[in-house]
Design a protein around this motif. Structure first.
Motif, PDB file in Angstrom:
ATOM      1  N   VAL A 308     -33.441  44.482 -62.730  1.00  0.00           N
ATOM      2  CA  VAL A 308     -34.235  44.809 -61.554  1.00  0.00           C
ATOM      3  C   VAL A 308     -34.778  46.215 -61.751  1.00  0.00           C
ATOM      4  O   VAL A 308     -34.050  47.115 -62.183  1.00  0.00           O
ATOM      5  N   ALA A 309     -36.047  46.404 -61.474  1.00  0.00           N
ATOM      6  CA  ALA A 309     -36.689  47.693 -61.723  1.00  0.00           C
ATOM      7  C   ALA A 309     -37.651  48.018 -60.605  1.00  0.00           C
ATOM      8  O   ALA A 309     -38.251  47.128 -59.989  1.00  0.00           O
ATOM      9  N   GLY A 310     -37.823  49.300 -60.350  1.00  0.00           N
ATOM     10  CA  GLY A 310     -38.718  49.777 -59.317  1.00  0.00           C
ATOM     11  C   GLY A 310     -38.030  50.826 -58.473  1.00  0.00           C
ATOM     12  O   GLY A 310     -37.160  51.567 -58.935  1.00  0.00           O
ATOM     13  N   VAL A 311     -38.403  50.876 -57.208  1.00  0.00           N
ATOM     14  CA  VAL A 311     -37.808  51.830 -56.266  1.00  0.00           C
ATOM     15  C   VAL A 311     -36.703  51.090 -55.519  1.00  0.00           C
ATOM     16  O   VAL A 311     -36.852  50.724 -54.347  1.00  0.00           O
ATOM     17  N   VAL A 312     -35.596  50.837 -56.201  1.00  0.00           N
ATOM     18  CA  VAL A 312     -34.563  49.920 -55.722  1.00  0.00           C
ATOM     19  C   VAL A 312     -33.341  50.708 -55.270  1.00  0.00           C
ATOM     20  O   VAL A 312     -32.841  51.576 -55.997  1.00  0.00           O
ATOM     21  N   SER A 313     -32.851  50.371 -54.081  1.00  0.00           N
ATOM     22  CA  SER A 313     -31.629  50.960 -53.544  1.00  0.00           C
ATOM     23  C   SER A 313     -30.516  49.926 -53.573  1.00  0.00           C
ATOM     24  O   SER A 313     -30.752  48.732 -53.380  1.00  0.00           O
ATOM     25  N   GLY A 314     -29.291  50.396 -53.786  1.00  0.00           N
ATOM     26  CA  GLY A 314     -28.161  49.479 -53.777  1.00  0.00           C
ATOM     27  C   GLY A 314     -27.927  48.840 -55.118  1.00  0.00           C
ATOM     28  O   GLY A 314     -28.014  49.491 -56.150  1.00  0.00           O
ATOM     29  N   VAL A 315     -27.605  47.590 -55.142  1.00  0.00           N
ATOM     30  CA  VAL A 315     -27.270  46.717 -56.270  1.00  0.00           C
ATOM     31  C   VAL A 315     -25.771  46.738 -56.532  1.00  0.00           C
ATOM     32  O   VAL A 315     -25.091  45.725 -56.431  1.00  0.00           O
TER      33      VAL A 315
END
Length: 1000
Positions: A308-315
């Motif tokens: 997952v790539a981008g402006v991602v929060s959490g995971v």
């Protein structure tokens, strides 16, 4: 003898051209997106810039020291008028991008830009691709089942076309963890009823291994060892043999990505609550992993899991899932996640939307790529100049008998004789016929188009066309009298920019075919004229043609097989005259607006003055408004295909062209009305990098972004009781779970736009009302009207004065010009199939308003040869031209004959390939050699100028003629233009200097 068809492989080099490189500053600005938010721009790392496909000057720093032995590989695809380019970059070569394949179809090189989608198989060895002309996105049926499918061996570059008639959508093809890839084909259209067919292909062999049909609209397919998983009716489902589906879970939002991860888990990205949400299905549970702002999350397959790539929060802790930060959603990720490719777009396509690049074709094949190395967050940009790639192309071939004898020779030996004209009915139901010398369209320049729109929307298109305008033999007419402006229900007029946006989307401002540039004549631009998805490899399908004509792609009334066809003057005006076509298209748009008003359907205030209020009328312009309650199960209004909630469009999309100019390279991601709004906001550019038309006056409200339309990005807006949607559904749920025949929309929407100048965009006229038609801005100089060498003149049309260039000087013709299409054999085989080369060959024959007296014919070079090589000629695409002086004007048999200087005219464009001009001397009665051949390369001798070329001098008698065709040489691949123009046989007493003949 038994006849056995077989396939053939051939190398298909494509012409590529280079233009001046982008400056480093421009390249750096294009990294990740061409236009990004202030927040994203601030977060973007400073970019390197390179050429030759190279991304990193110091790969040890950017990639880490292990890059030399890495097996990581990045794959992406992008299109332009040269084809759909598959690009690959191996980390072991420092992620230097190169073209591995160029996907197109022979004979469609002039159809405009190509588009498509690509995915990488689980082994990383193969790429699967769907590709089609970009114009397919204007026709729902072609988006449903009009694409071509291929697999590419990324190690060798071998291309295998595996299917035709596949779906053009962001989720097709689908790749899983193995080398089986899935292509989709659907019958689900406006009614939302139908089936989805899944075609499983073994990428290693190119062979189909399974075909499964699912009831309903199945999207986001992932092939598995047990069948498929995907999305159906807002649910995550498994598909088993026979198309049997079982629900895994209901999805809390609209899915836009589905990727397998480690341990049998499935990660799915949805839009819910106005943001991107990543969830995982494993162990019978759906778990939330992370979020991102809308349009900022990309989910990609990765070796051993996913990324997952981008402006991602959490995971957090999710086995197999790798998270990488990037300023925006990437276009693609490498197989091991070491490179994020942010954008890949042709200089030509970018030239349609910005002054970076060109729309004149010279940018085709030059690809700007931007990327990010995840090991170091090093951003870079490069230029890739595409080259030839090996391709195995399913083509029309000459069937051979068991002993290798061509079918034509077998038929001749059996006493089957050629037939001409062809008795078959494989033709077109379109009203104005193609390659009719009295149906040539003039391609206007963009200033003329904008003038006509400005006048037409206000009822001021008062221009009289004289009798025989453009050589159509029609009576005089006024475009606005033929197609009067329709008064809008509720008052007002169509904003000029709405109509201009339609023309940009429908045709790129093309009235004539894609081969014609401003100032040229040509065949009218016609949507799928032969009903065979614009293919040169299949027989025309009479009755299935789209018949959309000209700049506005006017379809209604242009099909002779349907009710209420236009009368001839109207039909020919629509097909050939851009102004009349615009007036007819405006009628259709206005009637669509009124139909919606009659159903009580409004956008915002329903005030016609505001551009934003036309979104539903644009929807209906493309796919129709349904008002007959006795049809379609009683459903009325607007069908499902262009509904923004339709899952064939990615739910996380931003407005077309607003986030990136590269949106133009994959337009199938947006419904029709959103594409048109994008072109209104971001005008296309001309061949000389000028805006094709004026932008509207944007809203002045202080709370709205400057220089933008006030568009609705809430795709729940078209939900209501009328189409089984709940616009107030709880956050995280799918408001339209049915996705079936109840999905027709017949309500109104209001997001606060179009109330006044503070919230709505209004038209901005470039030309004063009542002004005269502006001058044509030619791309090439017009060809000569008259001025041919003295002698026996044979033009390429029977009435040379019937042309689009105003040439009227021709007073006589001294011979006959003839075209033969194919080999003239029409034969029904024992298995019921037909051999009819004369039905295939016309598909790649074109008119062009250039050359001597404003008309030439042209086709393309195909494989062939002389002598023993002639048996290998591609007869299915062979076009032969013959120039024959009238016998009574020549020396009689038995005399000493007369010397003639033989001239051929070469136009300043449309003439490139190698041609052998073969002259038969006639009935000498003297034992003189009958045939003399003069092989030339047309581009070499014309030099890009209108040229009368003397081939030399020969002694001729009655019955003499000259012949040329497009299959003279082995190795031709359908790429280079061959023109057939006028010829002159000039009596002389002295041999002239020429490249071939010397007076024998």
């Amino acid at each position: 003898m038994a006849l056995t068809p077989f396939g053939r492989a051939r190398r298909s080099p494509r012409r590529t051209a280079r233009i001046a490189l982008l400056t480093s500053a421009a390249l750096a600005a294009s990294v990740l997106t061409s236009t990004v938010s202030a927040q994203s721009a601030a977060a973007a790392p400073k970019a390197e810039s390179h050429t030759g496909g190279r991304l990193f000057s110091t790969p040890d720093t950017a990639l880490g020291t292990g890059w030399r032995t890495s097996s990581d590989r990045a794959v992406t695809g992008t299109g332009d008028s040269a084809g759909f380019h598959i690009l690959v970059a191996d980390e072991s070569k420092s992620f230097t991008y190169r073209e591995v394949a160029d996907l197109t179809q022979d004979g469609l090189d002039g159809i405009g830009p190509w588009t498509g989608y690509v995915c990488q198989s689980g082994s990383g060895r193969y790429a699967a691709a769907v590709y089609a002309p970009s114009t397919a996105v204007n026709t729902p049926s072609l988006m449903q089942h009009g694409g071509f499918a291929a697999v590419v061996d990324l190690d060798t570059g071998k291309v295998t076309q595996v299917a035709t008639g596949v779906q053009l959508a962001y989720f097709s093809p689908g790749c899983g963890t193995g080398d089986t890839v899935t292509f989709t084909r659907t019958t689900v259209g406006d009614s939302a009823k139908g089936t989805t067919t899944l075609l499983d292909i073994d990428a290693r062999t190119g062979k189909r291994v399974e075909k499964t049909t699912v009831d309903g609209q199945f999207t986001n397919p992932v092939p598995t060892t047990d069948g498929h998983v995907g999305v159906l009716g807002g649910r995550l489902v498994e598909v088993a043999a026979g198309g049997i589906t079982s629900t895994l879970t209901k999805l809390p939002g609209r899915a836009f990505a589905l990727v397998p991860s480690a341990g049998g888990a499935l990660d799915v990205a949805v839009v819910a609550g106005g943001q991107d949400v990543l969830r995982r299905w494993t162990g019978g549970k759906l778990t939330k992993l992370g979020t991102a702002p809308l349009g900022k999350l990309g989910l990609f397959a990765r070796q051993g899991g996913d990324l997952v790539a981008g402006v991602v929060s959490g995971v957090g802790n999710a086995p197999g899932l790798l998270k990488k930060s990037a300023p925006d959603k990437p276009l693609s990720a490498s197989r091991e996640g070491h490179l994020l490719t942010a954008s890949a777009a042709s200089r030509e396509v970018r030239g349609m939307t910005s002054k970076i690049g060109s729309t004149g074709g010279e940018g085709a094949g030059v690809i700007d790529v931007s990327a990010l190395a995840t090991a170091s967050d090093t951003a870079s940009a490069t230029e890739v100049t595409t080259a030839a790639a090996a391709a195995d192309t399913a083509d029309d071939v000459e069937p051979l008998s068991t002993d290798g004898t061509p079918e034509k020779n077998v038929l001749a030996a059996q006493g089957v004789t050629p037939t001409d004209p062809n008795p078959q009915t494989h033709y077109s139901n379109c009203l104005v016929k193609r390659d009719d010398v009295n149906a040539q369209a003039l391609q206007p320049s963009t200033n003329m188009v904008e003038w006509a729109v400005d006048q037409a929307v206000h009822g001021d298109l008062n221009i009289t066309r004289p009798a025989n305008y453009l050589g159509t033999e029609s009576e005089a007419y006024n475009p606005e009298s033929l197609f009067p402006r329709v008064a809008l229900t509720g008052g007002g007029t169509v904003p000029a920019q709405v109509m201009l946006g339609i023309l940009a989307q429908e045709s790129n401002f093309k009235q004539a075919s894609w081969h014609s540039v401003p100032g040229d004549g040509g065949n009218p631009l016609t949507g799928d004229y032969y009903g065979n998805a614009d293919s040169i490899h299949y027989y025309p399908n009479n009755g299935a043609a789209d018949c959309g004509y000209g700049i506005a792609q006017v379809t209604a009334g242009m099909n002779e097989a349907k009710p209420d066809p236009y009368e001839p003057t109207q039909a020919y005006a629509i097909a050939t005259d851009y102004a009349a076509n615009i007036a007819a298209g405006l009628q259709i748009l206005s009637k669509t607006w009124n139909q919606l008003k009659g159903l009580g359907m409004n956008v915002n205030t329903g005030n016609s003055a505001y551009v934003e209020n036309w979104s539903m009328a644009l929807w209906g312009y493309n796919s129709g408004v349904y008002s007959d309650t006795s049809a379609n199960g009683g459903q009325v209004g607007l069908g499902w295909f262009n509904n923004p909630a339709n899952p064939i469009y990615p739910a996380d999309r931003l407005p077309f062209l607003r986030a990136s100019y590269d949106d133009a390279s994959h337009p199938a991601d947006w419904p029709y009305e959103e594409k048109v709004m994008g072109w209104i906001e971001t005008p296309q550019m001309t061949y000389n990098a000028q805006a094709s038309y004026t932008r509207p006056l944007f809203p002045t409200g202080g709370g709205l972004p400057a220089e933008q339309l006030y568009l609705n990005t809430n795709y729940r807006a078209y939900c209501g009781s009328s189409n089984n949607c709940d616009p107030n559904a709880a956050t995280g749920t799918d408001p339209c779970p049915a996705e079936n025949e109840t999905c027709w929309f017949d309500g109104s929407v209001n997001w606060g736009a179009g109330e006044d100048s503070a919230t709505g965009s209004t038209e901005n006229l470039a030309y004063s009302l009542g002004s005269g038609e502006p001058a044509l801005d030619r791309q090439y100089d017009a060809g000569p009207c008259g001025g041919a060498p003295s002698g026996l003149l044979i033009d390429d049309v029977p009435k040379p004065n019937d042309n689009t260039q105003g040439c009227t000087d021709s007073t006589r013709i001294d011979g006959k010009f003839n075209l033969q299409l194919g080999d003239n054999f029409t034969y029904q085989r024992p298995d019921g199939s037909w051999r009819a080369t004369g039905d295939i060959a016309p598909i790649d024959l074109h008119q062009l308003g250039a050359g001597y007296d404003g008309h030439v014919w042209f086709t393309h070079t195909y494989a062939g040869g002389n002598g023993s090589a002639a048996s290998a000629a591609d007869l299915w695409h062979k076009v032969s031209a013959t120039w024959t002086p009238y016998p009574e004007l020549m020396a009689q048999s038995g005399t000493t004959g007369v010397l003639y200087n033989i001239y051929v005219h070469l136009p300043n464009h449309g003439a490139q390939g190698k041609v052998a001009y073969n002259v038969h001397v006639g009935n000498s009665g003297q034992g003189v050699a009958e045939l003399h051949s003069c092989p030339i390369t047309q581009q070499t001798w014309s030099g890009g100028n209108d040229t009368w070329l003397s081939l030399g001098t020969l002694r001729l008698w009655e019955g003499a003629y000259m012949q040329a065709d497009n299959t003279s040489y082995a190795g031709a691949t359908g790429d280079l233009d061959v023109a057939y123009d006028a010829a002159v046989f000039q009596p002389t007493t002295t041999a002239a200097t020429g490249p071939c003949f010397t007076g024998s």
